[in-house]
Design a protein around this motif. Structure first.
Motif, PDB file in Angstrom:
ATOM      1  N   ASP A  14     -12.767  -5.873 -35.095  1.00  0.00           N
ATOM      2  CA  ASP A  14     -12.958  -4.703 -35.939  1.00  0.00           C
ATOM      3  C   ASP A  14     -14.107  -3.868 -35.402  1.00  0.00           C
ATOM      4  OD1 ASP A  14     -15.229  -6.058 -36.594  1.00  0.00           O
ATOM      5  OD2 ASP A  14     -14.861  -6.113 -38.755  1.00  0.00           O
ATOM      6  N   ASN A  15     -14.412  -2.779 -36.089  1.00  0.00           N
ATOM      7  CA  ASN A  15     -15.406  -1.824 -35.618  1.00  0.00           C
ATOM      8  C   ASN A  15     -16.788  -2.437 -35.497  1.00  0.00           C
ATOM      9  OD1 ASN A  15     -15.987   1.049 -34.948  1.00  0.00           O
ATOM     10  ND2 ASN A  15     -17.378   0.832 -36.683  1.00  0.00           N
ATOM     11  N   THR A  16     -17.138  -3.321 -36.439  1.00  0.00           N
ATOM     12  CA  THR A  16     -18.457  -3.951 -36.405  1.00  0.00           C
ATOM     13  C   THR A  16     -18.638  -4.783 -35.146  1.00  0.00           C
ATOM     14  OG1 THR A  16     -18.461  -4.042 -38.821  1.00  0.00           O
ATOM     15  CG2 THR A  16     -20.045  -5.434 -37.667  1.00  0.00           C
ATOM     16  N   MET A  17     -17.616  -5.556 -34.801  1.00  0.00           N
ATOM     17  CA  MET A  17     -17.689  -6.384 -33.598  1.00  0.00           C
ATOM     18  C   MET A  17     -17.777  -5.517 -32.339  1.00  0.00           C
ATOM     19  SD  MET A  17     -14.900  -9.347 -34.520  1.00  0.00           S
ATOM     20  CE  MET A  17     -15.189 -10.220 -32.980  1.00  0.00           C
ATOM     21  N   ILE A  18     -16.986  -4.442 -32.309  1.00  0.00           N
ATOM     22  CA  ILE A  18     -16.987  -3.577 -31.123  1.00  0.00           C
ATOM     23  C   ILE A  18     -18.333  -2.884 -30.962  1.00  0.00           C
ATOM     24  CG2 ILE A  18     -15.984  -1.492 -30.124  1.00  0.00           C
ATOM     25  CD1 ILE A  18     -14.282  -3.964 -29.758  1.00  0.00           C
ATOM     26  N   GLU A  19     -18.913  -2.419 -32.062  1.00  0.00           N
ATOM     27  CA  GLU A  19     -20.230  -1.792 -31.995  1.00  0.00           C
ATOM     28  C   GLU A  19     -21.259  -2.781 -31.443  1.00  0.00           C
ATOM     29  OE1 GLU A  19     -21.208   1.206 -32.494  1.00  0.00           O
ATOM     30  OE2 GLU A  19     -19.787   2.231 -33.809  1.00  0.00           O
ATOM     31  N   ALA A  20     -21.184  -4.027 -31.923  1.00  0.00           N
ATOM     32  CA  ALA A  20     -22.115  -5.044 -31.440  1.00  0.00           C
ATOM     33  C   ALA A  20     -21.893  -5.345 -29.966  1.00  0.00           C
ATOM     34  CB  ALA A  20     -21.954  -6.320 -32.268  1.00  0.00           C
ATOM     35  N   LEU A  21     -20.628  -5.406 -29.545  1.00  0.00           N
ATOM     36  CA  LEU A  21     -20.313  -5.655 -28.137  1.00  0.00           C
ATOM     37  C   LEU A  21     -20.821  -4.517 -27.255  1.00  0.00           C
ATOM     38  CD1 LEU A  21     -18.736  -7.341 -25.983  1.00  0.00           C
ATOM     39  CD2 LEU A  21     -16.761  -5.896 -26.502  1.00  0.00           C
ATOM     40  N   LEU A  22     -20.527  -3.287 -27.670  1.00  0.00           N
ATOM     41  CA  LEU A  22     -20.927  -2.133 -26.873  1.00  0.00           C
ATOM     42  C   LEU A  22     -22.430  -2.061 -26.697  1.00  0.00           C
ATOM     43  CD1 LEU A  22     -18.523   0.608 -28.286  1.00  0.00           C
ATOM     44  CD2 LEU A  22     -18.532  -0.299 -25.955  1.00  0.00           C
ATOM     45  N   LYS A  23     -23.170  -2.462 -27.709  1.00  0.00           N
ATOM     46  CA  LYS A  23     -24.627  -2.365 -27.663  1.00  0.00           C
ATOM     47  C   LYS A  23     -25.182  -3.109 -26.456  1.00  0.00           C
ATOM     48  CE  LYS A  23     -28.786  -2.741 -30.326  1.00  0.00           C
ATOM     49  NZ  LYS A  23     -29.092  -1.366 -30.000  1.00  0.00           N
ATOM     50  N   ILE A  40     -16.083 -11.825 -16.905  1.00  0.00           N
ATOM     51  CA  ILE A  40     -16.652 -11.163 -18.084  1.00  0.00           C
ATOM     52  C   ILE A  40     -16.252  -9.689 -18.114  1.00  0.00           C
ATOM     53  CG2 ILE A  40     -18.883 -10.428 -17.134  1.00  0.00           C
ATOM     54  CD1 ILE A  40     -18.520 -12.220 -20.469  1.00  0.00           C
ATOM     55  N   SER A  41     -16.180  -9.046 -16.944  1.00  0.00           N
ATOM     56  CA  SER A  41     -15.771  -7.640 -16.890  1.00  0.00           C
ATOM     57  C   SER A  41     -14.342  -7.460 -17.397  1.00  0.00           C
ATOM     58  CB  SER A  41     -15.889  -7.106 -15.453  1.00  0.00           C
ATOM     59  OG  SER A  41     -17.224  -7.122 -15.012  1.00  0.00           O
ATOM     60  N   ASN A  42     -13.436  -8.331 -16.935  1.00  0.00           N
ATOM     61  CA  ASN A  42     -12.042  -8.229 -17.366  1.00  0.00           C
ATOM     62  C   ASN A  42     -11.901  -8.450 -18.862  1.00  0.00           C
ATOM     63  OD1 ASN A  42     -11.046  -7.695 -14.789  1.00  0.00           O
ATOM     64  ND2 ASN A  42     -10.808  -9.859 -14.296  1.00  0.00           N
ATOM     65  N   MET A  96     -10.812  -6.424 -24.335  1.00  0.00           N
ATOM     66  CA  MET A  96     -11.111  -6.317 -25.759  1.00  0.00           C
ATOM     67  C   MET A  96     -11.285  -4.862 -26.176  1.00  0.00           C
ATOM     68  SD  MET A  96     -14.077  -8.114 -28.117  1.00  0.00           S
ATOM     69  CE  MET A  96     -13.100  -9.575 -28.471  1.00  0.00           C
ATOM     70  N   LEU A  97     -11.963  -4.091 -25.361  1.00  0.00           N
ATOM     71  CA  LEU A  97     -12.172  -2.681 -25.691  1.00  0.00           C
ATOM     72  C   LEU A  97     -10.857  -1.914 -25.720  1.00  0.00           C
ATOM     73  CD1 LEU A  97     -15.426  -1.911 -23.636  1.00  0.00           C
ATOM     74  CD2 LEU A  97     -15.226  -2.274 -26.102  1.00  0.00           C
ATOM     75  N   LEU A  98      -9.991  -2.187 -24.753  1.00  0.00           N
ATOM     76  CA  LEU A  98      -8.697  -1.500 -24.732  1.00  0.00           C
ATOM     77  C   LEU A  98      -7.825  -1.939 -25.907  1.00  0.00           C
ATOM     78  CD1 LEU A  98      -7.820  -1.506 -20.917  1.00  0.00           C
ATOM     79  CD2 LEU A  98      -8.513   0.429 -22.329  1.00  0.00           C
ATOM     80  N   GLU A  99      -7.861  -3.224 -26.226  1.00  0.00           N
ATOM     81  CA  GLU A  99      -7.079  -3.719 -27.353  1.00  0.00           C
ATOM     82  C   GLU A  99      -7.502  -3.029 -28.650  1.00  0.00           C
ATOM     83  OE1 GLU A  99      -6.557  -7.843 -29.967  1.00  0.00           O
ATOM     84  OE2 GLU A  99      -7.535  -7.897 -27.993  1.00  0.00           O
ATOM     85  N   TYR A 100      -8.805  -2.886 -28.833  1.00  0.00           N
ATOM     86  CA  TYR A 100      -9.280  -2.264 -30.061  1.00  0.00           C
ATOM     87  C   TYR A 100      -8.996  -0.762 -30.078  1.00  0.00           C
ATOM     88  CZ  TYR A 100     -12.271  -0.956 -33.945  1.00  0.00           C
ATOM     89  OH  TYR A 100     -12.741  -0.451 -35.132  1.00  0.00           O
TER      90      TYR A 100
END
Length: 839
Positions: A721-730, A753-755, A760-764
């Motif tokens: 979800d958005n919360t996880m993606i925001e945390a990942l992007l940080k 790790i890059s793949n 995950m980013l593309l999936e979201y």
């Protein structure tokens, strides 16, 4: 300061300021600085904004220096518009109309790359605005200012509503001050910075940046300047005054000037000394280039007018003085050398070339230095003393009798020939034998010297810049590292100070088949550590706490049970500082995700964007990790995150000590583990478990490790979800995994790790709406491009969002840039048209 060492000119001030990328890059790569990224400043009576401005060039310099938006409806623009008949070079425009405030470069004698001060004052009570540039003031009467009270400030590009612009002049900004009438001053020096943001001097107000280039970063990062190859018998020298690098081989003399121009001189007569241990020295007195070899006793000078060497003897002599040090003594106008190695013997004589007798003479000294080579030598500013530091040798001079690394500092008096020992590391200097560049650079004003270091017993390794005290045995690692292939007699490295460019210049050389590869690197002087450049700000917010709790809750009912059980043992609302990373479980398991949402100022281990370790007090201790300890740490850390049992000692031996027997490898491992455990104690509760010949890293809740946080998110098994993606992007938008470390074993970790991040980013991204979620989509696309510059899915996201936002031309520019890079890489045109990408 050491007695007898006189002060030289004051160390240059650290370069600082924000460099704005302009028309030389695509529009979405241009730079912005927003002083008011969220809410505007409320200033009803008036204010003054002042800053230092430098234009990198005076032509092709159109763009918005500063856009002030009042009440979100009125624009006040400081516009650079040279080469335009209807406007002066710098103009203040209000509500899209010209005012009486305008300046020409000639009026103030402006030169490119020169700093000038700009001050704009708003007097809202008297309905007047005035501007001063380089001491000249002009005033404009405002029609009305009764309703103006809120103000936003944007340097360069901005994306604020209808006032958005991508026209940026090629400028540098620093020392930004916002002065309110009540006497309050907010100041952004732009000396230090964070990632994507920069705080004011009180570390209270954050301005945001996009596509920044920081001048201060040029003091912490080496820039690869040149790469070229030489034929047989290569050597290099440097002219510190002009910044010119001289490189020779048997047929040519190359002069690499500070302005980037290369002057190749084909030798018309004579030859350099035919020896693989020959050395080259530039002598400022007489503008002379000297090539010599001690074993053959020859010395030859190069005639720049005739392009000729004095020497005509082309007999090859076996080397006997590898890596000797050299300098010119102005008191007797002679070339001197010290040390060297050859025929299983380390040398410690000072030799002087007698020009009249045309031979080398031993210098009679008071005192002595143990025999050695691979040490460093440099002259004081007055050129009355030489400092000799470190090296590898033995007390007896015989290679068979306990050879060792020396970490000691001596001075040699050029007049009296007295040798004095200044200090020595008795123990604990390095966990492996390190040696040094042929030269060192003395900074007497700051009572230190700079030298390059590298492991003696490793072929594929890295060079580290170190700063040592002149007065006592203390040192600090600076900047990032330089790749280096060391093969003793066929490798060489040196360090010089260019007064012309105010840079340290590193030169490396190694043999490749039938030629030699030369690389040069530069870093702005003086070099500093990362903690001198990056702002560390402790952030705590209720919103961050709720975000963390939300992440915990999404783990499902089983995870909730675990969380509730832990919660009974903790305060009801944990602070941000208490939320720390833990080692992830086996990939694929659905477990609670426990990670911080903000940067930490203490007890942190960063791998994304570069290796960095902070201790319990927030001090950067990255420099304390030697190359071997760092690689040992990373091997254990990454394998512990990958598998439950960690890494075997056999695998460690294969990676770190492949050329050593079991006993020697075990001794090296134990010594380095002891050092690593000591460093980890400074970080916090981080331990290394040893279980059945496997080593495993355990990180407690009070230490942050970004790799573990990211790994846990990627392996959570929960719905994204958005919360996880925001945390990942940080974490991942800081940069790739360990970009400053190049080891073969690390490639798989980086690729994996890059793949997974990209997937995950593309999936979201597929769940998002291009109209409603444009900000997060653009951030996802930009992050993916950091890991894969020609990712086609990211291109579709980027161009589609920009097109939907009405930025058609910006989307097309980005598409063209992508297509060009695609063709450069694959030697074929990108198969999709722009219309197909945005459809």
């Amino acid at each position: 300061m050491i007695q007898g060492l006189r002060g030289q000119n004051v160390t240059p001030e650290l370069d600082y300021g924000l460099v704005f990328s302009s028309h030389e890059v695509t529009k979405d790569q241009r730079t912005s600085l927003a002083l008011t990224p969220e809410a505007p400043f409320i200033m009803k009576d008036g204010f003054e904004i002042k800053f230092d401005l430098s234009l990198r060039r005076l032509t092709d310099a159109y763009g918005y220096v500063l856009r002030i938006i009042a009440n979100d409806s009125l624009n006040i623009d400081l516009v650079s518009s040279p080469e335009h008949e209807d406007f002066d070079d710098l103009n203040l425009i209000i509500n899209n109309r010209q005012t009486g405030i305008h300046f020409n470069h000639a009026d103030i004698g402006l030169q490119a790359m020169a700093w000038t001060t700009v001050a704009i004052r708003f007097n809202l009570r008297e309905h007047r605005i005035s501007m001063t540039w380089a001491g000249q003031e002009k005033t404009h009467e405002l029609a009305t200012t009764a309703d103006l009270s809120s103000f936003r400030f944007y340097f360069g590009a901005n994306e604020f509503g209808k006032f958005n612009t991508s026209d940026v002049p090629p400028m540098i900004i620093r020392n930004v001050e916002l002065v309110r009438n009540v006497g309050e001053t907010i100041r952004w020096d732009l000396r230090k910075h964070g990632i994507g943001e920069v705080y004011d001097n009180t570390l209270t107000l954050a301005a945001t940046t996009r596509n920044p280039t920081w001048l201060a970063d040029r003091h912490i990062r080496w820039v690869h300047a040149r790469d070229f190859q030489l034929e047989k018998y290569p050597s290099v020298a440097f002219n510190s005054i002009s910044g010119a690098l001289y490189a020779i081989d048997k047929n040519n003399v190359y002069i690499y000037n500070a302005d980037g121009k290369i002057d190749r001189r084909k030798i018309q007569h004579g030859k350099p000394i035919y020896s693989d241990a020959n050395q080259l020295l530039y002598v400022g007195a007489g503008n002379t280039l000297v090539n010599y070899d001690l074993f053959s006793g020859r010395l030859s000078r190069f005639d720049f007018e005739r392009n000729a060497w004095e020497n005509t003897d082309t007999t090859y002599n076996l080397p006997n003085y590898w890596h000797n040090n050299k300098f010119y003594n102005p008191f007797d106008r002679s070339v001197y050398t010290f040390g060297g190695y050859g025929h299983f013997t380390y040398k410690n004589k000072f030799m002087r070339y007698d020009s009249a007798a045309r031979k080398w003479m031993e210098v009679q000294t008071t005192g002595a230095i143990p025999p050695r080579y691979l040490g460093a030598l440099g002259l004081t500013a007055k050129k009355d003393k030489a400092l000799i530091f470190g090296g590898y040798g033995s007390e007896s001079g015989k290679q068979e009798l306990f050879p060792q690394s020396f970490y000691d500092l001596y001075s040699f008096d050029l007049r009296k020939h007295d040798i004095k020992k200044i200090w020595e590391f008795k123990s604990g200097h390095s966990d492996e034998d390190i040696v040094f560049s042929n030269s060192l650079v003395i900074n007497e004003e700051d009572s230190c010297f700079y030298v390059l270091s590298f492991p003696k017993n490793r072929h594929d390794s890295f060079i580290t810049l170190r700063r040592y005290s002149l007065n006592k045995p203390e040192w600090q690692a600076l900047a990032d590292t330089i790749p280096f292939q060391f093969h003793d007699e066929h490798s060489f490295c040196d360090l010089f100070l260019s007064q012309a460019t105010r840079q340290l210049v590193a030169v490396t050389s190694h043999k490749e088949k039938d030629h030699y590869r030369i690389n040069t690197y530069a870093i702005n002087y003086p070099p500093v550590s990362t903690q001198d450049v990056f702002q560390e700000v402790e952030k705590t917010s209720t919103a961050a706490v709720y975000m963390i709790l939300a992440i915990v809750l999404i783990a499902g009912s089983a995870a909730t049970f675990v969380w509730i059980r832990k919660k009974r043992k903790q305060p009801e609302v944990p602070s941000v500082q208490e939320e720390r990373s833990v080692i992830p479980s086996v990939a694929g398991s659905a477990t609670p995700i426990n990670f911080p949402e903000t940067e930490k100022a203490a007890s942190a281990i960063h791998l994304f964007g570069g290796f960095q370790v902070l201790d319990k007090d927030g001090n950067d201790i990255t420099g304390k990790f030697s190359m071997t300890v760092k690689e040992l740490f990373l091997l254990i850390l990454l394998h512990s995150a990958k598998t439950e049992h960690g890494i075997s000692t056999t695998t460690l031996q294969e990676q770190l000590w492949p050329d050593k027997d079991d006993m020697s490898a075990r001794n090296n491992r134990n010594v380095n583990l002891k050092k690593l455990r000591g460093l980890l104690e400074e970080v916090g509760d981080v331990t290394i478990e040893n279980n059945n010949a496997y080593l495993r890293l355990v990180i407690s809740d009070n230490v942050v490790c970004d790799y573990h946080v990211v790994s846990r998110i990627l392996a959570s098994g929960n719905a994204v979800d958005n919360t996880m993606i925001e945390a990942l992007l940080k974490h991942v938008k800081r940069g790739n995994l360990l970009p400053d470390i190049q080891s073969a074993w690390l490639d798989n970790f980086k690729s994996d790790i890059s793949n997974r991040i990209i997937d995950m980013l593309l999936e979201y991204s597929e769940k998002l709406d291009v109209n409603r979620d444009d900000r997060i989509l653009l951030e996802i696309a930009d992050t993916i491009f950091n890991y894969d510059s020609i990712n086609q899915e990211a291109l579709v996201i980027k161009c589609s969002v920009l097109n939907k936002k009405g930025k058609y031309s910006l989307a097309k520019t980005w598409y063209d840039h992508f297509a060009k890079e695609y063709k450069s890489l694959y030697a074929e045109s990108y198969p999709k048209t722009f219309d197909e990408v945005i459809s």
